[in-house]
Design an enzyme around this catalytic site. Structure first.
Site, mmCIF file in Angstrom:
data_model
loop_
_atom_site.group_PDB
_atom_site.id
_atom_site.type_symbol
_atom_site.label_atom_id
_atom_site.label_comp_id
_atom_site.label_asym_id
_atom_site.label_seq_id
_atom_site.Cartn_x
_atom_site.Cartn_y
_atom_site.Cartn_z
ATOM 1 N N GLU A 165 -2.371 6.551 3.926
ATOM 2 C CA GLU A 165 -1.566 7.252 4.937
ATOM 3 C C GLU A 165 -0.369 6.427 5.368
ATOM 4 O O GLU A 165 0.685 6.985 5.678
ATOM 5 C CB GLU A 165 -2.427 7.548 6.175
ATOM 6 C CG GLU A 165 -3.484 8.605 5.918
ATOM 7 C CD GLU A 165 -4.496 8.697 7.058
ATOM 8 O OE1 GLU A 165 -4.292 8.046 8.104
ATOM 9 O OE2 GLU A 165 -5.480 9.423 6.879
ATOM 10 N N VAL A 166 -0.538 5.118 5.436
ATOM 11 C CA VAL A 166 0.563 4.261 5.901
ATOM 12 C C VAL A 166 1.154 3.529 4.701
ATOM 13 O O VAL A 166 0.456 2.768 4.017
ATOM 14 C CB VAL A 166 0.067 3.252 6.965
ATOM 15 C CG1 VAL A 166 1.202 2.353 7.407
ATOM 16 C CG2 VAL A 166 -0.547 3.976 8.158
ATOM 17 N N ASN B 219 -6.355 1.547 -0.300
ATOM 18 C CA ASN B 219 -6.008 2.897 -0.723
ATOM 19 C C ASN B 219 -4.593 2.895 -1.304
ATOM 20 O O ASN B 219 -3.696 2.234 -0.764
ATOM 21 C CB ASN B 219 -6.075 3.862 0.463
ATOM 22 C CG ASN B 219 -7.490 4.050 0.974
ATOM 23 O OD1 ASN B 219 -8.442 4.041 0.203
ATOM 24 N ND2 ASN B 219 -7.648 4.202 2.278
ATOM 25 N N HIS C 248 -2.045 -2.651 2.811
ATOM 26 C CA HIS C 248 -3.062 -3.172 3.725
ATOM 27 C C HIS C 248 -4.420 -3.093 3.077
ATOM 28 O O HIS C 248 -4.696 -2.204 2.267
ATOM 29 C CB HIS C 248 -3.067 -2.392 5.043
ATOM 30 C CG HIS C 248 -3.167 -0.916 4.885
ATOM 31 N ND1 HIS C 248 -2.105 -0.135 4.483
ATOM 32 C CD2 HIS C 248 -4.215 -0.067 5.044
ATOM 33 C CE1 HIS C 248 -2.487 1.127 4.420
ATOM 34 N NE2 HIS C 248 -3.768 1.198 4.740
ATOM 35 N N ASP D 290 -8.447 -1.680 13.364
ATOM 36 C CA ASP D 290 -8.029 -0.307 13.063
ATOM 37 C C ASP D 290 -8.209 0.549 14.317
ATOM 38 O O ASP D 290 -9.212 0.425 15.035
ATOM 39 C CB ASP D 290 -8.862 0.260 11.910
ATOM 40 C CG ASP D 290 -8.240 1.507 11.313
ATOM 41 O OD1 ASP D 290 -7.801 1.469 10.152
ATOM 42 O OD2 ASP D 290 -8.188 2.546 12.020
HETATM 43 P P1 5GP Z 1 -4.695 4.215 4.933
HETATM 44 O O1 5GP Z 1 -5.211 5.623 4.988
HETATM 45 O O2 5GP Z 1 -3.193 4.175 4.809
HETATM 46 O O3 5GP Z 1 -5.394 3.374 3.892
HETATM 47 O O4 5GP Z 1 -5.108 3.546 6.304
HETATM 48 C C1 5GP Z 1 -4.286 3.561 7.416
HETATM 49 C C2 5GP Z 1 -5.128 3.102 8.576
HETATM 50 O O5 5GP Z 1 -4.248 2.755 9.640
HETATM 51 C C3 5GP Z 1 -6.095 4.146 9.108
HETATM 52 O O6 5GP Z 1 -7.431 3.683 9.020
HETATM 53 C C4 5GP Z 1 -5.654 4.365 10.562
HETATM 54 O O7 5GP Z 1 -6.729 4.544 11.456
HETATM 55 C C5 5GP Z 1 -4.867 3.079 10.859
HETATM 56 N N1 5GP Z 1 -3.807 3.246 11.826
HETATM 57 C C6 5GP Z 1 -2.844 4.217 11.845
HETATM 58 N N2 5GP Z 1 -2.009 4.048 12.889
HETATM 59 C C7 5GP Z 1 -2.450 2.946 13.556
HETATM 60 C C8 5GP Z 1 -1.981 2.275 14.738
HETATM 61 O O8 5GP Z 1 -0.999 2.656 15.387
HETATM 62 N N3 5GP Z 1 -2.679 1.178 15.120
HETATM 63 C C9 5GP Z 1 -3.777 0.714 14.427
HETATM 64 N N4 5GP Z 1 -4.383 -0.368 14.910
HETATM 65 N N5 5GP Z 1 -4.238 1.339 13.312
HETATM 66 C C10 5GP Z 1 -3.580 2.430 12.889
#
Ligand code: 5GP
Length: 118
Positions: free
Chosen positions: A96-97, A88, A101, A31
């Site tokens: 967020e993404v 999440n 995952h 991450d």
């Molecule tokens: P979510 O909030 O969707 O569960 O988690 C998304 C995660 O993706 C976050 O912990 C964030 O730090 C990680 N993340 C977002 N953009 C990138 C990226 O460009 N590269 C990497 N390695 N992690 C990312």
């Protein structure tokens, strides 16, 4: 097929990452904003937007998330000491993404439910 996401670009190598695992169904990489000493994202190669969009067809990839989590735990030597897996889902779940995952978190006591406070 769902939209390409930032994670698709990481899996394809268009965006650089610290890749720790890759096979035909899932990939794992560090991450970018770690919330624990070890914070790895294990993602389906197929850009499924969220748990709410899964189908029975996705079961092999979803199961693989867990077998790869167990492998990473073994590689890091935390199989017995412990770790946390977080998925999440949607805006209220803090996703967020929009690409399924699993967060793999390890490194010392992680405290209460959710992301550790660093
Ligand atoms: P979510 O909030 O969707 O569960 O988690 C998304 C995660 O993706 C976050 O912990 C964030 O730090 C990680 N993340 C977002 N953009 C990138 C990226 O460009 N590269 C990497 N390695 N992690 C990312």
């Amino acid at each position: 097929m769902a939209e390409e996401t930032i994670f698709t670009k990481i899996i394809n190598g268009t965006i650089p990452s610290k890749l720790v695992y890759h096979d035909d169904l899932v990939s794992a990489f560090a991450d970018i904003n770690p919330k624990a000493e070890h914070h790895i994202l294990i993602v389906t190669n197929k850009p499924i937007p969220s748990v709410s969009a899964v189908t029975t067809e996705d079961e092999p990839a979803l199961g693989r998330l867990f077998t790869v989590a167990a492998k990473i735990a073994k590689d890091l030597g935390v199989s017995e000491s412990g770790y946390r897996l977080i998925v999440n889902c949607g805006p209220d779940g803090g996703q967020e993404v929009p690409h399924i995952h699993m967060h793999f978190l390890a490194g010392g006591k992680l405290g209460g439910l959710g992301f550790p406070q660093r």
